[in-house]
Every structure is written in C-alpha cells, then in structure tokens.
Scaffold this active site. Structure first.
Site, PDB file in Angstrom:
ATOM      1  N   GLU A  65      -2.810 -16.980 -18.212  1.00 14.25           N
ATOM      2  CA  GLU A  65      -1.780 -16.685 -17.209  1.00 14.25           C
ATOM      3  C   GLU A  65      -1.099 -17.946 -16.701  1.00 14.25           C
ATOM      4  O   GLU A  65      -0.173 -17.879 -15.902  1.00 14.25           O
ATOM      5  CB  GLU A  65      -2.391 -15.893 -16.036  1.00 14.25           C
ATOM      6  CG  GLU A  65      -3.681 -16.460 -15.509  1.00 14.25           C
ATOM      7  CD  GLU A  65      -4.395 -15.518 -14.544  1.00 14.25           C
ATOM      8  OE1 GLU A  65      -3.741 -14.623 -13.984  1.00 14.25           O
ATOM      9  OE2 GLU A  65      -5.605 -15.682 -14.357  1.00 14.25           O
TER      10      GLU A  65
ATOM     11  N   ASP B  65       1.248 -13.110 -13.788  1.00  8.14           N
ATOM     12  CA  ASP B  65       1.266 -14.519 -13.401  1.00  8.14           C
ATOM     13  C   ASP B  65       1.911 -15.397 -14.473  1.00  8.14           C
ATOM     14  O   ASP B  65       2.631 -16.339 -14.149  1.00  8.14           O
ATOM     15  CB  ASP B  65      -0.154 -15.010 -13.113  1.00  8.14           C
ATOM     16  CG  ASP B  65      -0.561 -14.775 -11.662  1.00  8.14           C
ATOM     17  OD1 ASP B  65       0.334 -14.740 -10.807  1.00  8.14           O
ATOM     18  OD2 ASP B  65      -1.755 -14.623 -11.391  1.00  8.14           O
TER      19      ASP B  65
ATOM     20  N   CYS C  64      -3.654  -7.631 -20.342  1.00  7.21           N
ATOM     21  CA  CYS C  64      -4.080  -6.807 -19.212  1.00  7.21           C
ATOM     22  C   CYS C  64      -3.064  -6.804 -18.079  1.00  7.21           C
ATOM     23  O   CYS C  64      -3.261  -6.159 -17.062  1.00  7.21           O
ATOM     24  CB  CYS C  64      -5.442  -7.261 -18.693  1.00  7.21           C
ATOM     25  SG  CYS C  64      -5.448  -8.952 -18.047  1.00  7.21           S
TER      26      CYS C  64
ATOM     27  N   HIS D 112       0.828  -1.207   0.000  1.00 10.04           N
ATOM     28  CA  HIS D 112       0.000   0.000   0.000  1.00 10.04           C
ATOM     29  C   HIS D 112       0.866   1.262   0.000  1.00 10.04           C
ATOM     30  O   HIS D 112       0.483   2.279  -0.579  1.00 10.04           O
ATOM     31  CB  HIS D 112      -0.933  -0.016   1.212  1.00 10.04           C
ATOM     32  CG  HIS D 112      -2.099  -0.946   1.035  1.00 10.04           C
ATOM     33  ND1 HIS D 112      -2.908  -1.341   2.062  1.00 10.04           N
ATOM     34  CD2 HIS D 112      -2.584  -1.561  -0.073  1.00 10.04           C
ATOM     35  CE1 HIS D 112      -3.849  -2.140   1.604  1.00 10.04           C
ATOM     36  NE2 HIS D 112      -3.660  -2.300   0.309  1.00 10.04           N
TER      37      HIS D 112
END
Length: 843
Positions: A693, A717, A764, A455
């Site tokens: 992925e 991934d 993506c 974060h």
C-alpha cells in the site's frame, strides 16, 4: 447565547498598548473587523488570550482567531499588510479546530523580518463576536504577556443573522481577484457590506459555505486568488444584496486588483438549477420527492435543581440510552451496523465525557446543560482537528449526545411523518436517524455534511438506500415536494430530470435486481473464467458474524481480517484471552481447507486508540501507522502475535503486516513472530506476507518477494499515496481513483515480481469489490480478490463471464492510457460487450 460571568482576556504578547484609533489602517481603526486594542510588540510569540478552540488560522500564519465555549471570538492579527509576506517570518504552532489553553503559544514570528518587510509590526486583538468589554490598562501602558487587558461581558452581543425563509438566489460563479484571497481586511469590508442587507447571505467556495456577515467564517474559507466563488441570498432584498456583493468582490473589496471582470447578475432561484454534485456515500438511484428534515431545537435550562437530583437525572438518561442502543444492536442487519451502536454505548461510558458533565453538575448546572456542554465541546473539537476519522466520531458523539439529552428532557423520539417516495435532504443525518428510516417510504437521502466512510454511509449501504454527501449547502433551500432524480453512483442530484432519464434509470434498476437475484442463487459456483482460469474470491471482514455471512454468500475464505475491530471504540485494550478466543472462533468456522489472512493492528495517527498514547501528527497518514507503530511498541505486536498463533491448525493461517515500506520492518517483525512461535512450541510458522500500500513497497516488490509468502495489495492507501490525494478529501475524492494507470502499473509490477518468485498476490482494497475492475485485475495476473461480504456473489459472477485471454488484452490496453476516466470508459465498453456475449450460467 447563555449569560455567564465576565471573561478576562490576557495580553497575547508583551509590548506597548495603543488605541485602535492610532492604527494607520482605516479598516482596523474604523473597527470594521471588530473592537479591541493594539499592541506594539516587544516579544515574538503570540499566546492565547483565552481558552477555547482555534476557529481559524490563516495559511500565511499572520492571523488567528480563538472561540471560547460561550461563543466569545477573538481575532489576533500580527502586523499590517503581513499577508503579503506569504508566510515568511511566521511559524504557526496550532491548527484549526485545536483546543488551546489560556496563555498557550499560538504563533512564533520573526519581529525583525516582519518589521523590515511589512508596513508595520503593530498587532491587533479584536473581539469580533461583538460582546461589550472594558479596558483594564490605559493607552500607552507597557504590558507583559499574560497580564489581564480586557474584561468581556459574554452573552450580550446583540446582532444575529436574519434567516428569512424563501428560495435562495445564487450569483453566477466569479473568480476572486485578490492576490492574497479574502484575508482580514477585504473579508471585513465584505462582511460589513453584507450586514447592510436584511437577507440571509452566504459565500460559497466549492462545497464550503460561510455566513457572509461573519468575518471569521469568511476567513475560515481560506480563499486564494483564482478561487471560484458564488454568493447566495434569501429574503426581501436578496437580489440587491447579490448585485452589490458580487460587484464588491469583483472590485477587490477595497484592495487594488487587476481590472475587474464584468459584474455578473444573480441567476434564477435555486429551483431552476439542474444539477448538484456530491460524493457517493451509498450506491444506487431513485426518483422521488424532496423532503427537508431537521431536528427541532431543544430548550435547555442552565440552572439545576440540586446536585443530587441532577446526577440522578443524568444517570437515568444514560441508562435509558444504553438500553435503546442495545435494542438497535440486536436489531442490526449485520455486524458492521451492530458495531456502530456498540461504539455509541462505549461513548456513554467515556470517563472524560462523564468527568466534564459531573464537573458542571458540581457547579450547579442542570443535567441537560451539563451533558450537552460536555458532548458539544468534545464534538466541536473532533470536527476541527482536520482528521477524517475524528470528524466521523464527532457525528457519533453528537448523535449520542442528542439521544441522552432527549431522555433527560423527557422528549419522545418520534418517527418523521414522511410521504411516499421521499428523498430526504438534511444538513446531516445521525446514525440513529439513518438506522430508523422507513425504507418503504424513503428512497434515498442527500446531506451537506458527512463522508463516504462515515457510519451514516455504512448504514445507508446496509439498508440499500442510495445516498450522497458533501452537497453544496443550497440544497437545503429546495422546496418540499419537488421531484428530483438521485443518481448516487455518479454523486449527482438532478433537479429537473426529464422522463427519458427517469425511465432509463428505472430500467437499469430492474435489470440490477434480476441480476442480483441470479448472482445470489449461483453464489456457490466457483469463480472460474469461461476458459477455465480460477480466481479465489475471499472476504474482507471485521467480526465472526461477517465470516459466517461470507460463507453463506459463497466466500472461499478470509482474505483480510481487520484485527483492529478488537481494539477500536473502547476505552481499554482487549485481553490476550479475548483476542485469542476471537481468532480461534473465526478459524474454526473457516476450517482447515480455507485461508484466514489476519492483518496485524493497523492503527496510528489517523486511527487513534484511546488507551495507546500517541503524539498528534501534522500529517498522520505519513506518520506512525500500522507496522511502524507496532515496532515502536513491540510488546503490543508480541501480544497480538501470541493471540493470532493460538488459532494455528484450525484454518490455513496467514499473517499480514500493514504499511510496510522498508525491508528492515519485515525482518524485525518476522524475528518477533519466530520468537513467539518458538515460545508456544509451534513446529511450523504460519505464512507471513505484507500489504502493498506504499509505493516504495510496490516498486521494490522484487526485493521483498524472496522474504514473504504472499502479497496483498491495499488499493485504497496505494492510490492516495501514489496520487498524493487524500481519499476522504471532499474535493479530491473523485480524482483519487484506483483505476488510474499509475496504480494499475504498480499492481502489474508487484504481480510480476511475486510470480517470478512463486508467490501469490491478492487485492484486498476497494478496487477488488468493483465489478468493473475485475477484468483488468485478472488480466494483470492477480490470484485472489478479497471483497466486501455482500459483493461476493457479484464478483464471482463477473469472473464467470470473462475469458482470461481477453482480460490480458484489456489490461495491456488500459496500462497505456493517461487517466482514470479513460480506463473506466474502456472497461465499461469491454463490460458491455462481455455481458452481451456471455451465456447465462444455470444453477
């Protein structure tokens, strides 16, 4: 350490008690590792003698330590010289960082095998944290597992490490010669020698560091033969300490090793080093002065003033913290930042935390003590579980814990008094500290802890502050005011930059600012190459706010809606109405001419949900993730399909399944989708696709293509599974690179298979958001790039500078290269040539 009631340690296994003096090993008998007792075992399962956290467990499975909440640390060592067995005969049942209950099985061992192949089966139980204890059974007694053996007096260990101030000295790197690394015996010899010096001493292995006077800390480094180590020391006798300890390491710390290498001398103080490396948390660069920042220690009283008063104090602190977090949410620059502080608010309401704190209050503890005990214990557990996501949650929990604690204690959170052009150096920054940084003064920051997906990293990127994490601990010894150059793009902190480097960096920054201004001004222009080839540029989003922002920046639709944003950081599942309302609102904003690609729930062992029970997994990245979890719990998938289908008609709806590796998974999911669409009376199904992925899906793309409407490649991934490298691993992150030719070849074969069946392919993953990758992705035939919202203008501008034929040529070229670094270099050269010849497009 807090003084508490005596603690009874139970027998970890059955057998005959022996005094340490009778152990035929001078290190154990001499109590160099710690005092305790020995058991000649008659059982074959080692159990926890106390409740606590597994603070270390050796890869070879022969030794484990447990630390309780008061700091009492107990090491158990099965057999003598059992490290030489290389794990044969041992089955660990727990992992480092795991919380265990008293009596819980820790290690199973084959007593016959160990007795035949090791010097002895004698098993040690040692109090390595140094507290005094009383034996409860006489020497020679026969004991059963679980019987009380020792009574320890916590809080009376006297020895502390002398943390003297001053510049640290660092040895030159040396190679560890010990065949089995620094296991218990050589680690004890090294720690004992280190204790003979007043200096503060650390042993470093790459980005990991250990207090050299702590046996358990050294063992937790999990060293192996051939590891590169350094010794650092700060204090009056630092130079002598390094000379002696480096010589000891080279000689094997009491073990017989191959002929030692020459003893290396300590190098100059840290200030003479020229470069420290970490991992990029937020891109960019800055030249400024070092400012070391740290939070002061808080004075917490254990005893309360009455349960009612302390409960009221805790409630006031929680309420004030909730109000402060709400203010931070309101002030947040984007939804990603707001979500962070919304998650912090959820932690304030976490029933397990509150239950633990209230239990302490009932026992007469103060509100501050009770809340601190609950949050610290849980954060410590999260940090030790070997899970990147939970480690990040531990940082959030520590942040929330400190916020409430200060409010209970009446301590005002004062902004740091910072000079101009500050580059902050810290062991760790919290999300709250990062969000409140004055960007007029702070140019960037460097931390020892944290990760590129934390974060704090998200907030740094939102603030536009360059940052790196995972830097060696000796960065904390840099002097305040020292001029440094932070090149976060390369993950580097230059400690002695020259003027040319600084000027070059500043010129590059000025160019980037001008380019960014032009990109945003022209964001509405289509992403069409110079020779007329259109590429759709869409957005990766996790909220309605991000969708709205993407449209203002020229986004042509949503290529990835991460549906798990509705599920994460909360204690109960979203209602069907909440889900359906959110999807419909997003679809209405996009309108019927734009794509909305919703990815079904992508959670699992690595991204757990508090309200969906999941078994812990040894390797969660290879476990029940994505579609696997949803097919195991089909009602969860059905409910989500119903909610997504409620948005049909408002936008061009697409549904995407994550982590598909088998064709049968696709067929099962499609059958459920068709049933739910029929029940809702829909005449037309939305488009259904899968994420590529998993390498098996990429290799079988020609088999999947007839059964899907589209593919979207998740390069994050796909990269870690193809290269067998955890993308969050601090030492492998730089090698887990999506530019690797193997990953690009899988993208190429996927596109070829899809186009052969008339299906489109998007990317993506993070690779789509890298301007450097755009030429090769276009050249490989990718139809859509779904990117991070702020980067939409940059990616569209990059497309407009390119020529399709040139892109196809560079793509063919890089597929034949050997490593990611070579691909990156080839694309850099291509980019430089393209920028020089590309005309500026006027708005």
């Amino acid at each position: 350490m807090t003084t508490t009631q005596p603690l009874e340690l139970l027998a970890p296994l059955s057998g005959v008690l022996l005094a340490l003096d009778q152990v035929p090993d001078p290190v154990f008998a001499g109590r160099l590792i710690g005092d305790g007792l020995c058991i000649d075992p008659t059982s074959q399962t080692l159990c926890a003698p106390l409740a606590g956290v597994i603070s270390s467990i050796q890869d070879s499975g022969h030794a484990v330590s447990v630390t309780d909440d008061n700091g009492v640390q107990v090491l158990m060592h099965i057999g003598l010289d059992t490290v030489n067995l290389g794990g044969q005969g041992f089955t660990p049942l727990v992992q480092e960082g795991q919380r265990v209950e008293v009596g819980q099985p820790l290690i199973e061992f084959d007593a016959d095998y160990v007795a035949l192949h090791a010097r002895s089966l004698l098993t040690l139980m040692l109090v390595v944290s140094g507290e005094p204890f009383t034996l409860l059974r006489p020497d020679g007694a026969l004991v059963d597992v679980g019987q009380p053996l020792l009574r320890v007096s916590p809080g009376e260990a006297a020895e502390t490490v002398d943390e003297e101030a001053g510049d640290a000295l660092f040895s030159k790197p040396l190679t560890l010669p010990n065949a089995n690394g620094l296991h218990a015996r050589p680690a004890a010899v090294f720690a004992q020698a280190a204790k003979g010096f007043n200096a503060s001493i650390y042993l470093h292995k790459q980005t990991q560091s250990a207090n050299a006077k702590s046996l358990v800390a050294i063992m937790a480094l999990q060293t192996v033969q051939g590891d590169t180590l350094q010794v650092s020391a700060a204090g009056d006798d630092a130079d002598a300490a390094i000379k002696a300890l480096v010589a000891l390491l080279a000689e094997g710390c009491g073990e017989t090793v191959a002929a030692p290498t020459a003893v290396v001398e300590p190098c100059a103080p840290l200030s003479s080093a020229t470069l420290l490396r970490g991992v990029c948390a937020s891109p960019g660069s800055a030249f400024g002065q070092v400012v070391q920042v740290a939070e002061p220690e808080l004075n917490i009283t254990e005893a309360g003033s009455g349960e009612a008063l302390e409960r009221a104090a805790l409630e006031r602190g929680l309420l004030a913290a909730a109000e402060a977090l709400q203010a931070l949410q309101t002030k947040a620059a984007g939804s990603a930042q707001a979500e962070i502080f919304r998650a912090h608010q959820e932690l304030l309401e976490d029933p397990t935390l509150l239950e633990q704190a209230h239990a302490q209050l009932t026992n007469g503890k103060s509100a501050a003590f009770a809340w601190n005990r609950a949050t610290v214990a849980t954060a410590t557990l999260f940090q030790g579980l070997g899970n990147a996501l939970l480690a990040e949650r531990a940082a959030d929990l520590a942040d929330v814990g400190q916020r409430v604690l200060k409010l209970i204690l009446g301590i005002q959170d004062r902004a740091w008094d910072l000079p101009e052009q500050a580059i902050l150096i810290a062991e760790q920054l919290t999300p709250s500290q990062t969000a409140s940084l004055d960007t007029r003064k702070v140019l960037g920051f460097v931390t020892v802890g944290g990760g590129a997906t934390s974060h704090v990293a998200i907030l740094a990127r939102a603030l536009g502050l360059p940052a790196i994490c995972g830097v060696p601990v000796h960065v904390l010894a840099l002097a305040n005011g020292k001029q440094v150059l932070l090149d976060a793009d390369k993950g580097e902190l230059h400690l002695d930059p020259d003027l040319a480097e600084i000027e070059q960096l500043q010129a590059a920054r000025d160019q980037q600012v001008l380019r960014r201004q032009r990109e945003v001004a022209q964001a509405a222009l289509p992403a069409t190459t110079r020779d007329g080839h259109h590429v759709e540029v869409t957005a990766n989003v996790a909220s309605l706010q991000e969708v709205e922002q993407s449209l203002t920046l020229g986004g042509e639709g949503v290529g990835l809606l991460r549906s798990e944003f509705l599920y994460l950081d909360r204690n109960r599942a979203p209602s069907p109405e909440e889900q359906a309302g959110t999807y419909s609102a997003i679809a209405r904003v996009l309108g019927p001419e734009r794509n909305l690609v919703v990815r079904t729930l992508d959670v699992g062992g690595d991204k757990p949900l508090a309200y969906v029970p999941m078994d812990s997994e040894t390797n969660p990245f290879l476990g029940l993730r994505g579609i696997r979890l949803c097919l195991e719990r089909p009602e969860l998938l059905r409910e989500q399909f119903r909610a997504i289908l409620a948005s049909a008609g408002f936008a061009r709806l697409h549904i995407m399944l994550p982590m598909v590796s088998l064709l049968s998974e696709l067929h099962l999911a499609r059958a459920i989708l068709e049933e739910e669409a029929l029940a809702l009376g829909l005449k037309e199904l939305p488009k259904l696709g899968i994420m590529i992925e998993v390498p098996s899906a990429a290799l079988m793309a020609d088999v999947f293509a007839p059964h899907v409407d589209f593919f979207s490649i998740g390069t994050n991934d796909l990269t870690q599974y193809t290269l067998a490298m955890d993308r969050d691993h601090p030492r492998l992150a730089s090698q887990a690179d999506s530019f690797h030719p193997s990953v690009l070849r899988l993208i190429a074969s996927t596109v070829k298979a899809a186009h052969a069946h008339g299906k489109w392919v998007g990317v993506c993953g993070a690779l789509a958001s890298e301007a450097l990758a755009v030429p090769v992705l276009i050249g490989l035939g990718v139809d859509e790039l779904s990117v991070s919202v702020p980067l939409i203008p940059t990616i569209k501008a990059t497309v407009r500078e390119l020529d399709l034929a040139d892109c196809q040529s560079i793509a063919r070229q890089v597929l034949g290269l050997e490593e990611a670094a070579q691909v990156r270099e080839a694309l850099r050269l291509y980019h430089a040539a393209t920028v020089e010849t590309s005309p500026v497009v006027e708005h």
